[in-house]
Scaffold this motif. Structure first.
Motif, mmCIF file in Angstrom:
data_model
loop_
_atom_site.group_PDB
_atom_site.id
_atom_site.type_symbol
_atom_site.label_atom_id
_atom_site.label_comp_id
_atom_site.label_asym_id
_atom_site.label_seq_id
_atom_site.Cartn_x
_atom_site.Cartn_y
_atom_site.Cartn_z
ATOM 1 N N SER A 56 -126.668 46.325 79.409
ATOM 2 C CA SER A 56 -126.310 46.545 80.813
ATOM 3 C C SER A 56 -124.849 46.182 81.041
ATOM 4 N N GLY A 57 -124.321 45.308 80.195
ATOM 5 C CA GLY A 57 -122.914 44.944 80.322
ATOM 6 C C GLY A 57 -122.402 44.386 79.017
ATOM 7 N N GLY A 58 -121.080 44.296 78.862
ATOM 8 C CA GLY A 58 -120.494 43.718 77.669
ATOM 9 C C GLY A 58 -120.222 44.736 76.587
ATOM 10 N N SER A 59 -119.637 44.273 75.506
ATOM 11 C CA SER A 59 -119.365 45.208 74.419
ATOM 12 C C SER A 59 -119.646 44.595 73.064
ATOM 13 N N LEU A 60 -119.728 45.506 72.099
ATOM 14 C CA LEU A 60 -120.197 45.162 70.773
ATOM 15 C C LEU A 60 -119.141 45.636 69.786
ATOM 16 N N PHE A 61 -118.641 44.730 68.938
ATOM 17 C CA PHE A 61 -117.595 45.115 67.992
ATOM 18 C C PHE A 61 -118.079 44.926 66.566
ATOM 19 N N LEU A 62 -117.858 45.946 65.742
ATOM 20 C CA LEU A 62 -118.170 45.849 64.330
ATOM 21 C C LEU A 62 -116.844 46.028 63.601
ATOM 22 N N ASN A 63 -116.393 45.001 62.895
ATOM 23 C CA ASN A 63 -115.064 45.018 62.261
ATOM 24 C C ASN A 63 -113.978 45.443 63.251
ATOM 25 N N GLN A 64 -113.961 44.813 64.395
ATOM 26 C CA GLN A 64 -112.968 45.082 65.440
ATOM 27 C C GLN A 64 -113.081 46.470 66.089
ATOM 28 N N GLU A 65 -114.062 47.261 65.663
ATOM 29 C CA GLU A 65 -114.219 48.591 66.260
ATOM 30 C C GLU A 65 -115.295 48.502 67.344
ATOM 31 N N ASP A 66 -114.987 49.036 68.524
ATOM 32 C CA ASP A 66 -115.960 48.987 69.624
ATOM 33 C C ASP A 66 -117.061 50.015 69.370
ATOM 34 N N ILE A 67 -118.287 49.563 69.145
ATOM 35 C CA ILE A 67 -119.394 50.492 68.857
ATOM 36 C C ILE A 67 -120.418 50.516 69.985
ATOM 37 N N THR A 68 -120.055 49.952 71.145
ATOM 38 C CA THR A 68 -121.017 49.828 72.241
ATOM 39 C C THR A 68 -121.663 51.164 72.599
ATOM 40 N N LYS A 69 -120.846 52.223 72.633
ATOM 41 C CA LYS A 69 -121.366 53.513 73.092
ATOM 42 C C LYS A 69 -121.793 54.420 71.945
ATOM 43 N N LEU A 70 -121.651 53.932 70.720
ATOM 44 C CA LEU A 70 -121.963 54.756 69.556
ATOM 45 C C LEU A 70 -123.473 54.974 69.440
ATOM 46 N N LEU A 71 -123.878 56.209 69.099
ATOM 47 C CA LEU A 71 -125.297 56.491 68.892
ATOM 48 C C LEU A 71 -125.816 55.717 67.681
ATOM 49 N N PRO A 72 -127.110 55.390 67.664
ATOM 50 C CA PRO A 72 -127.646 54.650 66.507
ATOM 51 C C PRO A 72 -127.411 55.390 65.188
ATOM 52 N N GLN A 73 -127.427 56.725 65.254
ATOM 53 C CA GLN A 73 -127.227 57.531 64.044
ATOM 54 C C GLN A 73 -125.856 57.292 63.406
ATOM 55 N N LYS A 74 -124.873 56.901 64.237
ATOM 56 C CA LYS A 74 -123.490 56.836 63.757
ATOM 57 C C LYS A 74 -123.070 55.421 63.387
ATOM 58 N N ARG A 75 -123.952 54.442 63.528
ATOM 59 C CA ARG A 75 -123.502 53.062 63.390
ATOM 60 C C ARG A 75 -123.531 52.556 61.956
ATOM 61 N N ASN A 76 -124.355 53.200 61.137
ATOM 62 C CA ASN A 76 -124.582 52.713 59.783
ATOM 63 C C ASN A 76 -125.037 51.250 59.777
ATOM 64 N N ILE A 77 -126.042 51.004 60.590
ATOM 65 C CA ILE A 77 -126.675 49.692 60.640
ATOM 66 C C ILE A 77 -128.139 49.897 60.229
ATOM 67 N N GLY A 78 -128.609 49.085 59.304
ATOM 68 C CA GLY A 78 -129.992 49.237 58.856
ATOM 69 C C GLY A 78 -130.928 48.383 59.692
ATOM 70 N N LEU A 79 -132.201 48.793 59.782
ATOM 71 C CA LEU A 79 -133.173 48.007 60.545
ATOM 72 C C LEU A 79 -134.519 48.018 59.833
ATOM 73 N N VAL A 80 -135.058 46.834 59.614
ATOM 74 C CA VAL A 80 -136.411 46.717 59.061
ATOM 75 C C VAL A 80 -137.331 46.334 60.209
#
Lengths: 349, 562
Positions: A56-80
């Protein structure tokens, strides 16, 4: 290798605030756990990191890159997933290969990578088995292989062991930890089991009702809890208003703002002998000059746990079972002693 | 997840198509019916048709319909529940095959069931003539025609609803809380009071569910009163008769009144299903738990069940036997005597005989394609998307389930016997398209429900897992979601196909010479006293149905085995 930073991330569902604005830094290569009771917001936080929920608010950075609005498909983050969420209509091989296929890697490449990761999770004999025919532990390892094979920048675990029996849990825990260290992948692990979090993590954040209460190494959380919740949830600690005075502890005197935190294994109990009010112990223990009564004794292998009624509260004491004596049974009157050097304190609330 | 909040352009197009279908072919015909009933030619508004209908035959027909339906419910309940209980509680030889035979009426086209009953217990039926000869009295004294004939056919066709509902309740009972029975017995309760106080109360929801379904099916029944009812007036028949007599307003008034009854029962059923049933979630193995019975009770119960199973299989056997009867050879004898395979040779060898088969297959296929497309789109939209009017669309998709086929057919006639917006300004009546359309409307609820529940049962995590791995929305749909839905989709589509193949109720009102389907041709052959020919068509229908059911159960078994 990747580092993740959450800046004032918050989440509300309608009126309900699931996560209050919070900041979190997760270092590269760390095994980081989010620990808290169910409903504390830890899974929601994980889903935000994965991109399955929008904050709802705030932002998320992965290696200094803002990924807050990135689709899950584009993040290259794995989930179990907690229930593994395997593709039930596919074989083990097809499940693991799926992520590589959508990346359009060559057939040869895919086969090599899948076989190598299946070997790591010891499933190479099962590659053509359909996943519903696997045992729970095997399904868990397929889920792990499927997430690992695409070499994600961050690997997320949502209570991955909660559907396994105790022995399998310990074994799989070891596999996860070992694979994570080998690959050096930054990992975030959600669990409500404090023992699991302590055993597996480099660092832990304790969450309750959408708030991070403390972040630190397992030792820091256990031995230096920042507040009453952490002390109780992580260390199952006892709380007293007390201070050391001449001849022993003055327990439960009124007016103190802080509580003394005493871990169960720090409490020393001995059978009260008639007529005697003082214990005869080594110099590092101080008697409380007060007696308690054992309500219940639970033997659980390596340790014995005593539930004791003591000055209008119930306290918990443990001993290694080698030092347990038959006289310490339910109903027995016991003398309570504490180490003199305890200075661990938290505020009342 | 965020992609589900707003409708993508593709979804908007699909939603438009689904709404077009629901509005044009479900809602519009019903509105048209209502309008016709209060607006007979030239008049702006009048209750004349209703007054006319009420004064003439409505009361009698309604009384017959309700009374016969109640008797059908009672008979079906007794037989279906008894069979379910015996099959659940006892083991006996040939149990597996018998339990399959009991389900046959579920898949049998209603018309075939009725015809087989005619040859069995009708005025010139085999049993009737046999008994008549034995006792040397006139067959008409105990031929089951009229009221009791209809009830007998209904009980044959509908007892399976009770069998299915009660069986699943019984197995749920012992799987999820079988120990309730054991607990009652161990607390010292007798067998009788355990059945009365534990088993029966837990079965009540399925009794009520099955009763409502059976009652609705009986009220909507057309083939049985049409072929077996003699002079008995029945609501569905009155609609048909009024329409044939050219009295559209009266047909519409009858249809509206019948629909009101049927839809209120549908709503009652949905309300009832929405309420909590006695299902507890518990872990543990599915051990079968039953009330123990004495060997004597067991023996009698199993023997009675076996007799019932034989009686229930008799109609199918009769049809198969009759399909080999030589044309014109069976007249007054008790049993047919000269047999031939000529009827089957003709089915495929004689173009005139083959034509209805080709028609039915073509129209059933067309209907299935329409239903699959509309049904899948609608269930995706209803289950996955948010939009205004979603509840109403869902209701529209279910409405044809509660409306008798006769009503749907008359509605379609009144809507498309003149140019209309929904038929691109052409007249559909008399063309090929009206029959597949009617089949599609009637069967849409089946596919919509099976696909919707399949979608709802899908673990959302599976799709999320695919997204996380980098799979696009379309890739996920194609490689994950559709394959997982395939089994419920295929079995739904096969059911739609076999229902359309043998469909009689709307066919008889809507067919034209060029589009004559199998069911109507069977009737023509009967009118020509060509018993063998009619039975051969029936047998072919049964074979096609069996093949479809076989494919469907094979698919679901493969999916289950995974």
């Amino acid at each position: 290798m990747a580092e993740l930073s959450l800046r004032s991330i918050s989440k509300s569902f309608g009126q309900l605030q699931a996560i209050a604005p919070l900041d979190l830094e997760i270092h590269s290569g760390d095994f980081f756990s989010l620990l808290g009771p169910s409903g504390c917001g830890k899974t929601t936080l994980l889903r935000i990191i994965a991109g399955l929920e929008q904050p709802s608010g705030g932002s998320l950075f992965l290696n200094q890159e803002d990924i807050t609005k990135l689709l899950p498909q584009k993040r290259n983050i794995g989930l179990v997933f907690q229930n593994y969420a395997l593709f039930p209509h596919m074989t083990v091989f097809q499940n693991v290969a799926y992520g590589l296929e959508v990346l359009r890697q060559s057939k040869n490449e895919i086969r090599k990578k899948v076989e190598s990761v299946l070997e790591k999770v010891r499933l190479n004999g099962k590659r053509d088995v359909r996943v519903p025919n696997l045992s729970g532990g095997e399904q868990q390892r397929v889920a792990l292989a499927r997430a690992l094979v695409v070499e994600p920048r961050v690997l997320l675990f949502d209570e991955p062991l909660s559907n396994l029996d105790h022995a399998l849990r310990l074994e799989t825990r070891g596999v996860i930890k070992q694979l994570q260290k080998e690959a050096g992948i930054t990992s975030i692990y959600v669990t409500h089991d404090q023992g699991e979090a302590l055993a597996i993590s480099d660092r832990i954040a304790v969450m309750d009702r959408g708030i991070i209460l403390q972040t630190g190494t397992p030792e820091e959380l256990y031995f230096s809890p920042a507040n009453r919740f952490v002390a109780s949830f992580v260390g199952r600690a006892n709380f007293f208003t007390a201070e050391i005075c001449k001849g022993g502890f003055a327990i439960n005197f009124v007016g103190e703002e802080e509580l003394l935190v005493v871990l169960p294994e720090e409490i020393y109990i001995e059978r009260k002998v008639k007529g005697e009010t003082k214990s005869t112990l080594g110099s590092d223990l101080v008697s409380t000059n007060a007696c308690g009564r054992i309500i219940d004794v639970q033997f659980s292998g390596a340790i014995v746990e005593y539930l004791i009624e003591f000055l209008d509260q119930k306290i918990r004491a443990t001993r290694s079972s080698g030092t347990h004596k038959a006289e310490l049974c339910a109903g027995a009157e016991v003398m309570i002693s504490l180490p003199h050097n305890i200075s661990r304190k938290v505020s009342r609330e | 997840m965020n992609s589900e909040k707003r409708l993508a352009p593709a979804s908007v197009v699909l939603l438009f198509l689904v709404i077009f279908f629901a509005a044009g072919y479900i809602l519009f015909p019903l509105v048209r019916l209502l309008k016709q009933s209060v607006q007979p030619a030239g008049v702006i508004f009048s209750f004349h048709a209703y007054m006319d209908v009420l004064r003439s035959t409505f009361v009698e027909a309604a009384f017959n319909s309700v009374a016969i339906s109640l008797l059908s419910v009672l008979g079906s309940a007794l037989i279906g529940s008894f069979l379910a209980y015996v099959f659940h509680s006892f083991d006996f030889p040939l149990k597996t095959i018998s339990s399959k035979l009991v389900l046959v009426p579920l898949a049998l086209p209603p018309l075939v069931g009725v015809i087989s009953f005619m040859f069995l217990i009708g005025e010139s039926g085999i049993l009737t003539r046999g008994i008549a000869t034995l006792l040397s009295i006139a067959p008409s004294h105990f031929a089951l025609e009229g009221w009791w004939g209809i009830v007998a056919v209904h009980v044959y066709s509908f007892n399976v609803y009770f069998y299915v509902f009660v069986s699943s309740a019984l197995s749920q009972l012992s799987e999820s809380h079988g120990s309730a029975i054991d607990a009652s017995l161990s607390l010292g309760a007798s067998r009788a009071s355990t059945i009365r106080r534990i088993v029966l109360p837990m079965l009540t929801p399925s009794f009520i569910g099955a009763s409502l379904v059976t009652f609705m099916a009986s009220m909507a029944s057309f083939s049985a009163p049409f072929l077996f009812g003699g002079t008995t007036r029945y609501l569905t028949l009155e609609i048909y008769t009024a329409k044939l007599n050219g009295n559209d307003a009266n047909a519409a008034a009858f249809a509206v009144l019948l629909s009101i009854v049927s839809v209120s029962f549908l709503l009652l059923l949905r309300w009832y299903q929405g309420r909590k049933s006695y299902v507890l979630v518990s872990k543990g193995s599915g051990r079968r738990s039953t009330v123990p019975h004495s060997p004597v009770v067991r023996l009698f119960a199993v023997a009675a069940a076996m007799v019932l199973v034989i009686l229930l299989s008799l109609p199918v056997i009769i049809i198969v036997v009759l399909s080999f009867v030589k044309e014109g050879s069976w007249t007054y004898q008790i049993l047919p005597h000269s047999f031939t395979v000529q009827n089957f040779v003709k089915l495929f060898g004689d173009p005139r005989v083959f034509k209805p088969i080709a028609n039915s297959v073509e129209m059933a296929l067309t209907a299935t394609v329409i239903v699959v497309f509309i049904g899948v789109c609608a269930s995706f939209l209803v289950v996955r998307k948010k939009f205004i009017g979603k509840r109403f669309l869902e209701l529209m998709m279910n409405v044809p389930f509660g409306i008798p086929g006769t009503v749907i057919a008359v509605g379609l006639i009144l809507s498309f016997n003149h140019p209309s917006f929904f038929s691109a300004q052409s007249i559909l009546i008399g063309t090929f398209w009206i029959l597949p359309l009617a089949y599609a409307v009637r069967n849409l609820p089946i596919l919509f429900r099976s696909t919707s529940s399949g979608l709802e049962g899908l673990d959302p995590g599976v799709e999320e897992a695919a997204w996380i791995l980098g799979s696009s929305g379309w890739q996920t749909l194609r490689r994950i979601t559709f394959p997982l839905l395939l089994s419920s989709l295929v079995s739904g589509a096969l059911l739609v196909f076999i229902n359309s193949l043998g469909e009689f109720v709307s066919s008889i009102l809507l067919y034209s010479y060029d589009t004559k389907p199998i069911s109507v041709e069977i009737l023509s052959q009967l009118r020509l006293y060509n018993v063998g020919g009619a039975a051969a068509y029936c047998t072919l229908l049964m074979i096609l149905v069996m093949v479809a059911v076989g494919i469907s159960s094979k698919i679901s078994r493969v999916t289950l085995a995974e």
